[in-house]
Design a protein around this motif. Sequence first.
Motif, short mmCIF file in Angstrom:
data_model
loop_
_atom_site.label_atom_id
_atom_site.label_comp_id
_atom_site.label_asym_id
_atom_site.label_seq_id
_atom_site.Cartn_x
_atom_site.Cartn_y
_atom_site.Cartn_z
N PRO A 34 29.95 -14.63 80.72
CA PRO A 34 28.96 -15.58 81.22
C PRO A 34 28.67 -16.65 80.18
CG PRO A 34 27.92 -13.50 80.61
CD PRO A 34 29.39 -13.28 80.54
N VAL A 36 26.31 -19.43 78.41
CA VAL A 36 24.91 -19.75 78.16
C VAL A 36 24.85 -21.16 77.58
CG1 VAL A 36 22.82 -19.16 76.90
CG2 VAL A 36 24.34 -17.35 77.74
N TYR A 55 19.73 -23.20 83.87
CA TYR A 55 19.74 -21.90 83.22
C TYR A 55 18.36 -21.52 82.72
CZ TYR A 55 20.54 -18.27 79.74
OH TYR A 55 20.47 -17.11 79.01
N GLY A 58 15.77 -20.50 85.30
CA GLY A 58 16.03 -19.30 86.09
C GLY A 58 16.54 -18.15 85.26
N ALA A 59 17.86 -18.08 85.09
CA ALA A 59 18.48 -16.95 84.40
C ALA A 59 18.00 -16.85 82.96
CB ALA A 59 20.00 -17.07 84.44
N GLN A 62 14.89 -14.88 82.79
CA GLN A 62 15.20 -13.46 82.99
C GLN A 62 15.77 -12.84 81.72
OE1 GLN A 62 17.75 -13.90 86.56
NE2 GLN A 62 16.31 -12.55 87.58
N ASP A 63 16.65 -13.57 81.03
CA ASP A 63 17.23 -13.06 79.80
C ASP A 63 16.15 -12.83 78.74
OD1 ASP A 63 19.81 -12.92 80.71
OD2 ASP A 63 20.41 -14.88 79.93
N ASP A 66 14.30 -9.77 79.60
CA ASP A 66 15.08 -8.57 79.29
C ASP A 66 14.98 -8.21 77.81
OD1 ASP A 66 15.95 -8.20 81.88
OD2 ASP A 66 17.87 -9.20 81.60
N ARG A 200 24.62 -10.42 83.35
CA ARG A 200 23.73 -11.35 82.66
C ARG A 200 23.92 -11.28 81.16
NH1 ARG A 200 19.03 -9.88 85.78
NH2 ARG A 200 17.80 -9.71 83.85
#
Length: 343
Positions: A34, A36, A55, A58-59, A62-63, A66, A200
């Motif tokens: 993936p 980044v 990015y 959204g993601a 989330q990262d 995490d 991810r």
Amino acid sequence: MTGSDVGEPVDPVGADAPPSGPKKTRKPYVWTPPQVPGWADLKAGGARRAAWLRYWRGAGVQDLADFALHALFRILPIGLVSAIGGALGRFVGPRFHPEAVVRARANLKRIDPSLSDAEVEARIVSHFDNAGRVMAEFSILHRLVQSGRITVENAEPLLRRHREGPLLIVACHTGNWEAVGALMQSAGIEWSAVYTPPGRPAQQVIAERVRRQFGVHMLPPGMPGVRPTIRTLEAGGAVSMFCDEVHDGKVMAPFFDRAPHLDGNLAIALRFARLTGAQVFVGHGVRLNGARFHVTCSDAVALPSHTDPAATLLDDVIALNAILEPIVRANCGQWYFLDNAFE
């Protein structure tokens, strides 16, 4: 240990199915890491800046979440971390993925037709609970063995083979399969793993960091991992592979009344064993209660080709599938791939 999807070596072993039998049709798996977007993308403007903004809206959030949860869970009590993960799994799964509930319900009827409706629903709840716990428990895997939360059964045959020569450990995604890695390290087993990285970036970083902590050598995913796997086994090493698997959203194995095939990790693992003389063992873990686990090791697997020179690769695949199916059936409420499609 983690799920795997490795493509296959090109060798004469793959051509031993009879002309009328199944042939391998799946294309070799190639993993693309993936991407980044970095500061250079933000500064570049245009499409690269737009990708950076997408990015981090959204993601990327989330990262960051995490990483933050992973750091927090590392300092919390083991039981509490597992319970939080289970609660999140039970809440998020059915509410945000109703289609997964429908698939899991249909799959349970296929896997074990004797289950009552109430038993089916209980196993669906267990499935989401277990999936949530597995994700949260990445943060406390390094504490499980020391705290006495993992018991093991019939480990001696596998340990003896580890000292004697090449060893191929076939595993499946029941209980918390990552806890098996912690147990192997405590037993002094040095091994390599064939795996598919998480989707991810943050999950990939966390998973690889935890696995390195257990001393496992992660083999490259997909086709680049084929030759390193063969070299490891030819040198007398140990390699773990997961042979219950999903490819493109479809369960490849166990078969559960579907036609056997040569397109999955069952066939790939057995090709590795045939090429290198590795002895195959099956290991699986189950969740007993909360963050407590029991790991069972098989004796060395006796394959048809060990006694019959005419036995085909498909014969061996069917024999190994016959060992995995009862494991998944008995622990279907803890099987990670329960909510994936069979057809």
